[in-house]
Design an enzyme around this catalytic site. Structure first.
Site, PDB file in Angstrom:
ATOM      1  N   ILE A   1      64.727 101.783  74.808  1.00 29.83           N
ATOM      2  CA  ILE A   1      64.785 101.549  76.256  1.00 29.83           C
ATOM      3  C   ILE A   1      63.570 100.729  76.713  1.00 29.83           C
ATOM      4  O   ILE A   1      63.703  99.732  77.433  1.00 29.83           O
ATOM      5  CB  ILE A   1      64.883 102.887  77.022  1.00 29.83           C
ATOM      6  CG1 ILE A   1      66.186 103.599  76.651  1.00 29.83           C
ATOM      7  CG2 ILE A   1      64.791 102.667  78.537  1.00 29.83           C
ATOM      8  CD1 ILE A   1      66.284 105.045  77.108  1.00 29.83           C
TER       9      ILE A   1
ATOM     10  N   THR B   1      61.911 107.225  84.188  1.00 28.09           N
ATOM     11  CA  THR B   1      63.326 107.502  83.889  1.00 28.09           C
ATOM     12  C   THR B   1      63.424 108.249  82.559  1.00 28.09           C
ATOM     13  O   THR B   1      64.509 108.362  82.000  1.00 28.09           O
ATOM     14  CB  THR B   1      64.151 106.188  83.763  1.00 28.09           C
ATOM     15  OG1 THR B   1      63.538 105.372  82.759  1.00 28.09           O
ATOM     16  CG2 THR B   1      64.235 105.434  85.068  1.00 28.09           C
ATOM     17  N   SER B   2      62.277 108.757  82.057  1.00 29.56           N
ATOM     18  CA  SER B   2      62.298 109.332  80.718  1.00 29.56           C
ATOM     19  C   SER B   2      62.549 110.846  80.761  1.00 29.56           C
ATOM     20  O   SER B   2      63.673 111.292  80.566  1.00 29.56           O
ATOM     21  CB  SER B   2      61.008 108.984  79.991  1.00 29.56           C
ATOM     22  OG  SER B   2      61.172 109.201  78.630  1.00 29.56           O
ATOM     23  N   ARG B   3      61.521 111.632  81.032  1.00 26.54           N
ATOM     24  CA  ARG B   3      61.677 113.072  81.211  1.00 26.54           C
ATOM     25  C   ARG B   3      60.661 113.526  82.253  1.00 26.54           C
ATOM     26  O   ARG B   3      59.507 113.056  82.266  1.00 26.54           O
ATOM     27  CB  ARG B   3      61.428 113.836  79.899  1.00 26.54           C
ATOM     28  CG  ARG B   3      62.566 113.776  78.908  1.00 26.54           C
ATOM     29  CD  ARG B   3      63.825 114.511  79.383  1.00 26.54           C
ATOM     30  NE  ARG B   3      64.921 114.418  78.420  1.00 26.54           N
ATOM     31  CZ  ARG B   3      65.877 113.490  78.434  1.00 26.54           C
ATOM     32  NH1 ARG B   3      65.890 112.560  79.368  1.00 26.54           N
ATOM     33  NH2 ARG B   3      66.850 113.511  77.534  1.00 26.54           N
TER      34      ARG B   3
ATOM     35  N   ASP C   1      63.848 109.273  88.114  1.00 27.06           N
ATOM     36  CA  ASP C   1      65.235 109.653  87.837  1.00 27.06           C
ATOM     37  C   ASP C   1      65.263 111.039  87.200  1.00 27.06           C
ATOM     38  O   ASP C   1      66.321 111.608  86.977  1.00 27.06           O
ATOM     39  CB  ASP C   1      65.859 108.619  86.881  1.00 27.06           C
ATOM     40  CG  ASP C   1      67.330 108.904  86.600  1.00 27.06           C
ATOM     41  OD1 ASP C   1      68.084 109.051  87.585  1.00 27.06           O
ATOM     42  OD2 ASP C   1      67.717 109.001  85.421  1.00 27.06           O
TER      43      ASP C   1
ATOM     44  N   GLU D   1      64.035 119.906  87.250  1.00 29.47           N
ATOM     45  CA  GLU D   1      65.416 119.473  87.545  1.00 29.47           C
ATOM     46  C   GLU D   1      66.480 120.438  87.026  1.00 29.47           C
ATOM     47  O   GLU D   1      67.610 120.437  87.508  1.00 29.47           O
ATOM     48  CB  GLU D   1      65.679 118.069  86.994  1.00 29.47           C
ATOM     49  CG  GLU D   1      65.745 117.984  85.473  1.00 29.47           C
ATOM     50  CD  GLU D   1      66.083 116.572  84.986  1.00 29.47           C
ATOM     51  OE1 GLU D   1      65.347 115.634  85.325  1.00 29.47           O
ATOM     52  OE2 GLU D   1      67.077 116.422  84.248  1.00 29.47           O
TER      53      GLU D   1
ATOM     54  N   HIS E   1      68.897 112.001  87.602  1.00 28.64           N
ATOM     55  CA  HIS E   1      69.155 111.812  86.165  1.00 28.64           C
ATOM     56  C   HIS E   1      70.451 111.024  85.942  1.00 28.64           C
ATOM     57  O   HIS E   1      71.347 111.470  85.226  1.00 28.64           O
ATOM     58  CB  HIS E   1      69.215 113.169  85.444  1.00 28.64           C
ATOM     59  CG  HIS E   1      68.740 113.068  84.016  1.00 28.64           C
ATOM     60  ND1 HIS E   1      67.888 113.994  83.441  1.00 28.64           N
ATOM     61  CD2 HIS E   1      68.998 112.148  83.051  1.00 28.64           C
ATOM     62  CE1 HIS E   1      67.662 113.646  82.183  1.00 28.64           C
ATOM     63  NE2 HIS E   1      68.325 112.521  81.930  1.00 28.64           N
ATOM     64  N   GLN E   2      70.519 109.863  86.576  1.00 27.44           N
ATOM     65  CA  GLN E   2      71.728 109.047  86.457  1.00 27.44           C
ATOM     66  C   GLN E   2      71.492 107.742  85.709  1.00 27.44           C
ATOM     67  O   GLN E   2      72.395 106.910  85.619  1.00 27.44           O
ATOM     68  CB  GLN E   2      72.307 108.752  87.850  1.00 27.44           C
ATOM     69  CG  GLN E   2      71.469 107.779  88.686  1.00 27.44           C
ATOM     70  CD  GLN E   2      72.164 107.353  89.972  1.00 27.44           C
ATOM     71  OE1 GLN E   2      72.157 108.112  90.926  1.00 27.44           O
ATOM     72  NE2 GLN E   2      72.755 106.171  89.986  1.00 27.44           N
ATOM     73  N   ALA E   3      70.252 107.560  85.180  1.00 27.23           N
ATOM     74  CA  ALA E   3      69.953 106.277  84.526  1.00 27.23           C
ATOM     75  C   ALA E   3      70.931 105.989  83.383  1.00 27.23           C
ATOM     76  O   ALA E   3      71.296 104.852  83.136  1.00 27.23           O
ATOM     77  CB  ALA E   3      68.517 106.260  84.023  1.00 27.23           C
ATOM     78  N   PHE E   4      71.365 107.040  82.699  1.00 26.02           N
ATOM     79  CA  PHE E   4      72.259 106.839  81.541  1.00 26.02           C
ATOM     80  C   PHE E   4      73.691 106.542  81.971  1.00 26.02           C
ATOM     81  O   PHE E   4      74.493 106.085  81.161  1.00 26.02           O
ATOM     82  CB  PHE E   4      72.279 108.126  80.676  1.00 26.02           C
ATOM     83  CG  PHE E   4      73.096 109.230  81.296  1.00 26.02           C
ATOM     84  CD1 PHE E   4      72.599 109.982  82.331  1.00 26.02           C
ATOM     85  CD2 PHE E   4      74.397 109.482  80.864  1.00 26.02           C
ATOM     86  CE1 PHE E   4      73.357 110.982  82.927  1.00 26.02           C
ATOM     87  CE2 PHE E   4      75.169 110.479  81.452  1.00 26.02           C
ATOM     88  CZ  PHE E   4      74.634 111.231  82.486  1.00 26.02           C
TER      89      PHE E   4
HETATM   90  P1  NAD Z   1      63.190 105.802  71.351  1.00 26.77           P
HETATM   91  O1  NAD Z   1      63.033 106.916  70.397  1.00 26.77           O
HETATM   92  O2  NAD Z   1      63.958 104.585  70.940  1.00 26.77           O
HETATM   93  O3  NAD Z   1      61.753 105.308  71.855  1.00 26.77           O
HETATM   94  C1  NAD Z   1      60.710 106.160  72.181  1.00 26.77           C
HETATM   95  C2  NAD Z   1      59.417 105.404  71.914  1.00 26.77           C
HETATM   96  O4  NAD Z   1      58.335 106.216  72.369  1.00 26.77           O
HETATM   97  C3  NAD Z   1      59.181 105.107  70.427  1.00 26.77           C
HETATM   98  O5  NAD Z   1      58.873 103.747  70.255  1.00 26.77           O
HETATM   99  C4  NAD Z   1      58.000 106.005  70.054  1.00 26.77           C
HETATM  100  O6  NAD Z   1      57.144 105.431  69.062  1.00 26.77           O
HETATM  101  C5  NAD Z   1      57.292 106.089  71.403  1.00 26.77           C
HETATM  102  N1  NAD Z   1      56.362 107.207  71.505  1.00 26.77           N
HETATM  103  C6  NAD Z   1      56.396 108.404  70.881  1.00 26.77           C
HETATM  104  N2  NAD Z   1      55.330 109.147  71.232  1.00 26.77           N
HETATM  105  C7  NAD Z   1      54.621 108.391  72.104  1.00 26.77           C
HETATM  106  C8  NAD Z   1      53.425 108.600  72.815  1.00 26.77           C
HETATM  107  N3  NAD Z   1      52.740 109.741  72.692  1.00 26.77           N
HETATM  108  N4  NAD Z   1      52.974 107.618  73.623  1.00 26.77           N
HETATM  109  C9  NAD Z   1      53.656 106.437  73.744  1.00 26.77           C
HETATM  110  N5  NAD Z   1      54.796 106.188  73.073  1.00 26.77           N
HETATM  111  C10 NAD Z   1      55.266 107.146  72.276  1.00 26.77           C
HETATM  112  O7  NAD Z   1      63.835 106.453  72.663  1.00 26.77           O
HETATM  113  P2  NAD Z   1      64.614 105.704  73.817  1.00 26.77           P
HETATM  114  O8  NAD Z   1      66.067 105.658  73.486  1.00 26.77           O
HETATM  115  O9  NAD Z   1      63.904 104.450  74.171  1.00 26.77           O
HETATM  116  O10 NAD Z   1      64.441 106.771  74.983  1.00 26.77           O
HETATM  117  C11 NAD Z   1      63.182 107.056  75.559  1.00 26.77           C
HETATM  118  C12 NAD Z   1      63.287 108.315  76.392  1.00 26.77           C
HETATM  119  O11 NAD Z   1      64.144 108.043  77.523  1.00 26.77           O
HETATM  120  C13 NAD Z   1      63.965 109.467  75.663  1.00 26.77           C
HETATM  121  O12 NAD Z   1      63.006 110.273  75.014  1.00 26.77           O
HETATM  122  C14 NAD Z   1      64.669 110.218  76.750  1.00 26.77           C
HETATM  123  O13 NAD Z   1      63.884 111.328  77.107  1.00 26.77           O
HETATM  124  C15 NAD Z   1      64.724 109.253  77.927  1.00 26.77           C
HETATM  125  N6  NAD Z   1      66.094 108.959  78.379  1.00 26.77           N
HETATM  126  C16 NAD Z   1      66.407 109.148  79.682  1.00 26.77           C
HETATM  127  C17 NAD Z   1      67.683 108.853  80.132  1.00 26.77           C
HETATM  128  C18 NAD Z   1      68.086 109.037  81.572  1.00 26.77           C
HETATM  129  O14 NAD Z   1      69.285 109.051  81.877  1.00 26.77           O
HETATM  130  N7  NAD Z   1      67.161 109.169  82.492  1.00 26.77           N
HETATM  131  C19 NAD Z   1      68.634 108.362  79.240  1.00 26.77           C
HETATM  132  C20 NAD Z   1      68.264 108.153  77.901  1.00 26.77           C
HETATM  133  C21 NAD Z   1      66.992 108.459  77.469  1.00 26.77           C
END
Ligand code: NAD
Length: 338
Positions: free
Chosen positions: A159, A236-238, A262, A267, A299-302
């Site tokens: 992402i 948008t991560s967690r 998001d 939540e 939490h609708q980004a996905f």
């Molecule tokens: P991914 O595994 O492809 O990428 C995660 C990246 O974070 C990796 O490059 C990893 O090396 C890096 N990382 C790990 N520990 C780290 C740290 N301490 N500091 C900095 N970087 C670090 O995952 P992704 O598919 O890109 O997804 C990222 C996050 O997005 C997921 O963990 C998930 O929680 C979140 N997500 C949210 C939604 C949503 O609908 N809001 C949807 C999908 C994913």
């Protein structure tokens, strides 16, 4: 094999059922859908020898895992990329495979992060309401040009990398931090640096790393103090990556310019539900939504057509893997380890 599908909404049911119908060799798979999340209260719904299929706010803790293992559950399948809601130590102790959907649509999530960023910047959420009331004044709607600004991207996996590419296309300078830098991004001009270097240099910071013990409250009052006072923070991560209380205080004290989220630390039980009869029961969330420089989505980004179809397909494939007589290979790309 049977699978108990928790936190399932009509769109999940439709996509999973359609996928099951289309897929040859999956006719011995029977899905039982539940609206409720999997938790200690609902784990009894999982019958013997039945797989558990979960989503991001289900609570798959050690107690739930123990219960599942006792009932001969063949494994846990999450319809998400993130897996911080599953106790992997407990799963490993009970030899319970955990499978996820690693890449169902990183571009959709990246685009939503950009949507939050651009909406907050150009105040289109406020303009929308004003125009409906016949108010065409521009006071309070001034944004800034993204071209030439520095944006920080924390986590450049699937992402984060997609976000970097869009930002570079918009003419932004991109500073990135990841424990594992991506040379391909460096070749398009993304510069990696440490977090202490990143915070003060960025007009916008967007978070794309996973939530774990190292990243919990990655953004707190100390890190916010290192950012420019007008910085925009996008998550948008967690939810647990940001100390939301600290962000609220900083927004009120004008030490943080804008917040687009998001995801929210609290939540669980709130997002994905319709609580409109009760109003916002979470005090911090209610205070945040009252601020004009805050934008929250649930939490609708996905949530794109493509992602829902891809999730359904990968989930049926994961359940089929669990139903095989062979154990799921430890190096299977969908299998999650500690
Ligand atoms: P991914 O595994 O492809 O990428 C995660 C990246 O974070 C990796 O490059 C990893 O090396 C890096 N990382 C790990 N520990 C780290 C740290 N301490 N500091 C900095 N970087 C670090 O995952 P992704 O598919 O890109 O997804 C990222 C996050 O997005 C997921 O963990 C998930 O929680 C979140 N997500 C949210 C939604 C949503 O609908 N809001 C949807 C999908 C994913």
């Amino acid at each position: 094999m049977d699978a108990a599908v928790f936190s399932s909404r009509p769109y999940d049911r439709d996509a999973l059922t359609a996928c099951l119908r289309e897929r040859a060799g999956a006719d011995d798979l029977e899905l039982h859908f539940y609206d409720a999340p999997l938790s200690a209260e609902t784990v009894n719904l999982v019958a013997r020898d039945t797989a558990a299929c979960v989503f991001v706010n289900d609570r798959v803790d050690a107690g739930v895992i123990e219960h599942l293992a006792e009932r001969g559950c063949p494994g846990v399948v999450t319809r998400s990329a993130g897996f911080n809601h599953i106790d992997l130590d407990a799963a490993q102790r009970h030899d319970l495979p955990v499978l996820r959907v690693p890449a169902y649509g990183p571009h959709g999530v990246a685009e939503h992060a950009l949507a939050l960023m651009m909406t907050l910047n150009r105040r289109t959420h406020r303009a929308y309401n004003r125009v409906r009331e016949g108010n065409f004044r521009l006071d309070g709607l001034m944004g800034f040009q993204m071209h030439g600004k520095t944006v920080g991207v924390v986590g450049t996996g699937l992402i984060g990398a997609a976000v970097c590419r869009v930002l570079r296309g918009m003419g932004c300078a991109v500073l990135a931090y990841d424990t594992l830098p991506n040379p391909e991004l460096e070749s398009i001009g993304v510069a990696y640096c440490s977090l202490p270097e990143l915070w003060p240099r960025c007009r916008v910071v967007t978070l794309h790393c996973p939530l774990n013990q190292h990243t919990h409250h990655l953004v707190d009052s100390e890190t916010i103090a290192q950012m420019p006072n007008d910085a925009m923070l996008i998550n948008t991560s967690r939810g647990g990556l940001v100390d939301t209380g600290a962000a609220y205080v900083a927004l009120r004290q004008r030490r943080l310019g804008a917040l687009g989220i998001d995801v929210y630390e609290e939540e669980e039980g709130l997002f994905f539900e319709d609580g409109s009869d009760d109003g916002l029961t979470d005090d911090l969330l209610a205070r945040l939504v009252a601020l004009p420089n805050v934008l929250i989505t649930g939490h609708q980004a996905f949530f794109t057509r493509e992602a829902i179809d891809n999730i359904a397909e990968a989930t049926i494939e994961n359940l089929r893997l669990l139903s095989d007589d062979e154990p799921v290979a430890t190096d299977h790309p969908h299998r999650v380890h500690r």
